[in-house]
Design a protein around this motif. Structure first.
Motif, PDB file in Angstrom:
ATOM      1  N   ILE A  73      38.026   1.866  -7.749  1.00 21.79           N
ATOM      2  CA  ILE A  73      38.916   2.597  -6.853  1.00 21.79           C
ATOM      3  C   ILE A  73      39.854   1.672  -6.092  1.00 21.79           C
ATOM      4  O   ILE A  73      40.779   2.132  -5.426  1.00 21.79           O
ATOM      5  CB  ILE A  73      38.111   3.441  -5.845  1.00 21.79           C
ATOM      6  N   GLY A  74      39.647   0.354  -6.193  1.00 26.16           N
ATOM      7  CA  GLY A  74      40.484  -0.577  -5.451  1.00 26.16           C
ATOM      8  C   GLY A  74      41.663  -1.066  -6.261  1.00 26.16           C
ATOM      9  O   GLY A  74      41.795  -0.826  -7.458  1.00 26.16           O
ATOM     10  N   ALA A  75      42.551  -1.792  -5.582  1.00 21.57           N
ATOM     11  CA  ALA A  75      43.747  -2.330  -6.232  1.00 21.57           C
ATOM     12  C   ALA A  75      43.559  -3.772  -6.668  1.00 21.57           C
ATOM     13  O   ALA A  75      44.423  -4.340  -7.328  1.00 21.57           O
ATOM     14  CB  ALA A  75      44.931  -2.249  -5.264  1.00 21.57           C
ATOM     15  N   THR A  76      42.428  -4.395  -6.311  1.00 18.09           N
ATOM     16  CA  THR A  76      42.185  -5.783  -6.669  1.00 18.09           C
ATOM     17  C   THR A  76      41.825  -5.894  -8.136  1.00 18.09           C
ATOM     18  O   THR A  76      40.985  -5.135  -8.629  1.00 18.09           O
ATOM     19  CB  THR A  76      41.036  -6.354  -5.813  1.00 18.09           C
ATOM     20  N   PRO A  77      42.438  -6.819  -8.879  1.00 18.10           N
ATOM     21  CA  PRO A  77      42.065  -6.994 -10.282  1.00 18.10           C
ATOM     22  C   PRO A  77      40.614  -7.456 -10.386  1.00 18.10           C
ATOM     23  O   PRO A  77      40.127  -8.200  -9.527  1.00 18.10           O
ATOM     24  CB  PRO A  77      43.036  -8.060 -10.786  1.00 18.10           C
ATOM     25  N   PRO A  78      39.896  -7.043 -11.432  1.00 18.59           N
ATOM     26  CA  PRO A  78      38.473  -7.389 -11.530  1.00 18.59           C
ATOM     27  C   PRO A  78      38.218  -8.833 -11.913  1.00 18.59           C
ATOM     28  O   PRO A  78      37.115  -9.336 -11.724  1.00 18.59           O
ATOM     29  CB  PRO A  78      37.959  -6.443 -12.626  1.00 18.59           C
ATOM     30  N   LEU A 128      35.219 -13.967 -12.595  1.00 13.68           N
ATOM     31  CA  LEU A 128      34.929 -12.566 -12.314  1.00 13.68           C
ATOM     32  C   LEU A 128      34.924 -12.388 -10.801  1.00 13.68           C
ATOM     33  O   LEU A 128      34.300 -13.183 -10.075  1.00 13.68           O
ATOM     34  CB  LEU A 128      33.570 -12.177 -12.910  1.00 13.68           C
ATOM     35  N   LEU A 129      35.617 -11.379 -10.305  1.00 11.21           N
ATOM     36  CA  LEU A 129      35.792 -11.196  -8.863  1.00 11.21           C
ATOM     37  C   LEU A 129      34.801 -10.211  -8.264  1.00 11.21           C
ATOM     38  O   LEU A 129      34.937  -9.825  -7.097  1.00 11.21           O
ATOM     39  CB  LEU A 129      37.222 -10.742  -8.578  1.00 11.21           C
ATOM     40  N   PHE A 130      33.807  -9.784  -9.042  1.00 12.29           N
ATOM     41  CA  PHE A 130      32.747  -8.920  -8.527  1.00 12.29           C
ATOM     42  C   PHE A 130      31.542  -9.090  -9.429  1.00 12.29           C
ATOM     43  O   PHE A 130      31.617  -9.679 -10.508  1.00 12.29           O
ATOM     44  CB  PHE A 130      33.192  -7.459  -8.484  1.00 12.29           C
TER      45      PHE A 130
END
Length: 508
Positions: free
Chosen positions: A392-397, A377-379
């Motif tokens: 709102i970002g372009a980074t995959p979650p 998980l990136l967040f």
């Protein structure tokens, strides 16, 4: 009303119901002190006038208040007078008023003030504390516990009489809660009830819109454990989890029913359901969040003015499970997802609309998925600010590094598809697969009855001849005949170079 508002009422209600307290050394004064410690540690402020003698402590004018997040209002519980009585045998009886008002004040989405009151009551109730300091068990019983909406005002305008009613009742409830005090406040709880019933009604005096939602579950049993860190901030759920907050609970019931009907925009609708038992499990800690839901022998009926015919469906079992990580990590974490819909059927009225000549088999349908995997998980999922940035970002979650399909099954109208598979994913290589992580692995598939189904669908005019021919060509390319008639098998592999191989033949 926000999430903290809901959690506030829920925590207060079940605290009154089950008394999840700790630290008690089984003197009246220390039990009351522990109530205060518990409530203040979860965000409430507590006030009351205590006096006592002869092993009896009386606390009058008890008020419990919690501010809502972002200064959106407060929740206030007025408990009146509590009495803690030492029994002389190491136990303490706790007398709680039969009626406890719970007032709230908040704002709606437009900023208008919303105020109201809920009334909690319980009959023929008893509550006793036993055990030792730091290891206390609270036993509670009540013939009837009830929560009811008493009043509601929006922008200082009282809600018209009979516009909204909310009633929740729990019949013959018995609970036992053991609490332990250490670095964390931990508890384990068991609760049983003959039935839980809800009755919600709405009637708009300015239109014909109205609705009624009633239901019940019988033979209820819950078991759970939990841990709470000292000084927990209810507004910072992510930090509380990091400091040790955890839940693990299961609810089972013997039967259930619901009935929902009403009128909206001049059109009537009705919905009813039944089940013969079910289970719901929930777990959360600093590493993962998990749900596991299952219902048995489900029946559902729906009808509405906009539906051409009544809808009736049923299933022997319906289940869903999900386990996912909740915190950002540099290491792979486990996840799992499952779906089970067994022996799904629908009424002949619906079948006659789809297949009036009864050319398709009416076999019950089954859908099963059981998959596990690993990923990152990136967040932090439960951090509102990080979740908003991810939206709102372009980074995959998240990044998936492995996926195993333990079971895949789809069977209906005489045909079935089943399979298993195992894949790994290289998240550093997004070139080979045109922007997606490169997979490597295989999936084994077996299809039964596909050709017979295509013939029937083509004969019914639901599939054009050209489409049926294209489907047969695709099956011929990707599959080989199985041992039984009208059976196809296929192994689809993806190697480390990104080549796709079907049954030993490279197709890409």
């Amino acid at each position: 009303m926000n999430a903290r508002f809901a959690r506030g009422f829920g925590a207060a209600f079940f605290y009154v119901l089950a008394t999840q307290a700790a630290h008690a050394d089984l003197t009246a004064a220390d039990v009351w002190a522990d109530w205060q410690d518990y409530l203040t540690s979860t965000g409430y402020s507590v006030s009351g006038d205590a006096s006592g003698s002869g092993g009896v402590l009386t606390v009058s004018d008890v008020s419990i208040e919690m501010p809502l997040a972002e200064e959106e209002g407060t929740v206030t519980i007025t408990m009146g007078t509590l009495t803690f009585s030492e029994n002389g045998d190491g136990t303490v009886d706790i007398a709680v008023p039969d009626n406890i008002p719970m007032n709230f004040a908040t704002v709606d989405e437009t900023g208008k003030p919303v105020t109201g009151a809920l009334a909690f009551s319980h009959n023929d109730s008893s509550m006793t504390a036993s055990g030792d300091r730091g290891d206390v068990t609270y036993d509670y019983s009540s013939a009837l516990a009830k929560m009811e909406l008493a009043s509601l005002s929006i922008a200082d305008e009282p809600m018209p009489e009979n516009m909204l009613s909310v009633l929740l009742t729990i019949e013959n409830v018995n609970s036992s809660t053991r609490t332990l005090t250490g670095d964390l406040r931990t508890y384990s709880q068991q609760l049983t009830a003959d039935a839980v019933r809800y009755d919600i009604g709405f009637d708009d005096p300015e239109s014909d819109d109205m609705g009624s939602f009633k239901g019940a579950i019988a033979d209820v049993r819950t078991e759970g454990t939990g841990a709470m860190p000292p000084g927990m901030d209810p507004d910072d759920f992510d930090a509380a989890l990091e400091n040790g907050l955890a839940f693990d609970g299961t609810l089972t019931y013997g039967s259930g029913s619901s009935d929902f009907q009403g009128v909206g925009d001049g059109e009537s609708f009705a919905f009813a359901s039944t089940s013969q038992g079910g289970r719901f499990s929930f777990t959360m800690d600093a590493d993962h969040l998990g749900y596991d839901l299952e219902q048995k022998q489900i029946g559902v009926s729906m009808q509405a003015d906009e539906l051409p015919v009544p809808v009736e469906i049923s299933a022997a079992v319906s289940g869903f499970n999900l386990s996912i990580p909740v915190r950002e990590s540099d290491e792979d974490q486990d996840f799992a997802i499952g779906l089970n819909l067994g022996d799904f059927t629908m009424s002949e009225v619906l079948w006659s609309m789809i297949d009036p000549a009864a050319q398709l088999p009416r076999d019950p349908a089954n859908v099963v998925l059981d998959a596990v995997g690993k990923g990152k998980l990136l967040f932090n999922l439960l951090d509102p600010e990080e979740a908003a940035m991810m939206q709102i970002g372009a980074t995959p979650p998240a990044e998936i590094s492995a996926l195993t399909i333990n079971k895949l099954l789809v069977s209906l109208v005489g045909a079935s598809l089943s399979g298993t598979g195992d894949f790994t994913f290289d998240n550093d290589d997004t070139t080979t697969m045109n922007g997606y992580p490169r997979p490597a692995g295989y999936i084994d598939l077996t299809m039964v009855g596909a050709n017979a189904l295509l013939e029937k669908l083509s004969g019914m005019g639901l599939v054009a001849n050209e489409e049926a021919m294209g489907a047969r060509l695709m099956m011929g390319l990707l599959a080989v005949p199985g041992d039984a008639p009208d059976t196809l098998k296929s192994r689809i592999e993806i190697n480390d170079q990104g080549h796709i191989i079907a049954n030993g033949q490279r197709i890409k």
